[in-house]
Design an enzyme around this catalytic site. Structure first.
Site, PDB file in Angstrom:
ATOM      1  N   ASN A 154      38.603  43.173  43.110  1.00  0.00           N
ATOM      2  CA  ASN A 154      37.962  43.124  41.804  1.00  0.00           C
ATOM      3  C   ASN A 154      37.724  41.664  41.454  1.00  0.00           C
ATOM      4  OD1 ASN A 154      38.004  45.880  41.327  1.00  0.00           O
ATOM      5  ND2 ASN A 154      39.899  45.841  40.184  1.00  0.00           N
ATOM      6  N   ARG A 181      37.998  50.246  44.890  1.00  0.00           N
ATOM      7  CA  ARG A 181      38.576  49.440  45.973  1.00  0.00           C
ATOM      8  C   ARG A 181      39.262  50.316  47.020  1.00  0.00           C
ATOM      9  NH1 ARG A 181      42.465  45.461  43.398  1.00  0.00           N
ATOM     10  NH2 ARG A 181      42.684  47.243  42.038  1.00  0.00           N
TER      11      ARG A 181
END
Length: 94
Positions: free
Chosen positions: A38, A20
């Protein structure tokens, strides 16, 4: 930000490997708006909005990801026509 938008779902070893944060840095460097998070199923999801060439470049880079990631596949689809945050941001798990 005007332009095209895509939603990506990235499968593989993509959680707990800096994916990320890497995506935020990469997307911002390409001048894209959007977000990454996520998913509870172990995937990473992102929406990117901007110039078509920049989105295609992001998709290509996401196939590799950061060094510790192992991307198995990416599902790409058109994203809904909604505003995307600028700058590109990391969101909580969904």
């Amino acid at each position: 930000m005007a332009g095209r938008a895509k939603r990506l779902r990235i499968h593989g070893r993509v959680q707990g490997v800096f994916y990320r944060a890497w995506t935020v840095e990469t997307a911002r460097g390409l001048g894209l708006a959007g977000w990454v998070r996520n998913r509870a199923d172990g995937t990473v999801e992102l929406v990117a909005r901007g110039e078509a060439e920049a989105i295609e470049r992001l998709i290509a880079l996401c196939r590799e990801g950061p060094p510790a990631a192992r991307v198995e596949r990416i599902v790409v689809e058109a994203a809904p026509d909604e505003p995307a945050p600028e700058p590109f941001e990391k969101r909580p798990t969904a």
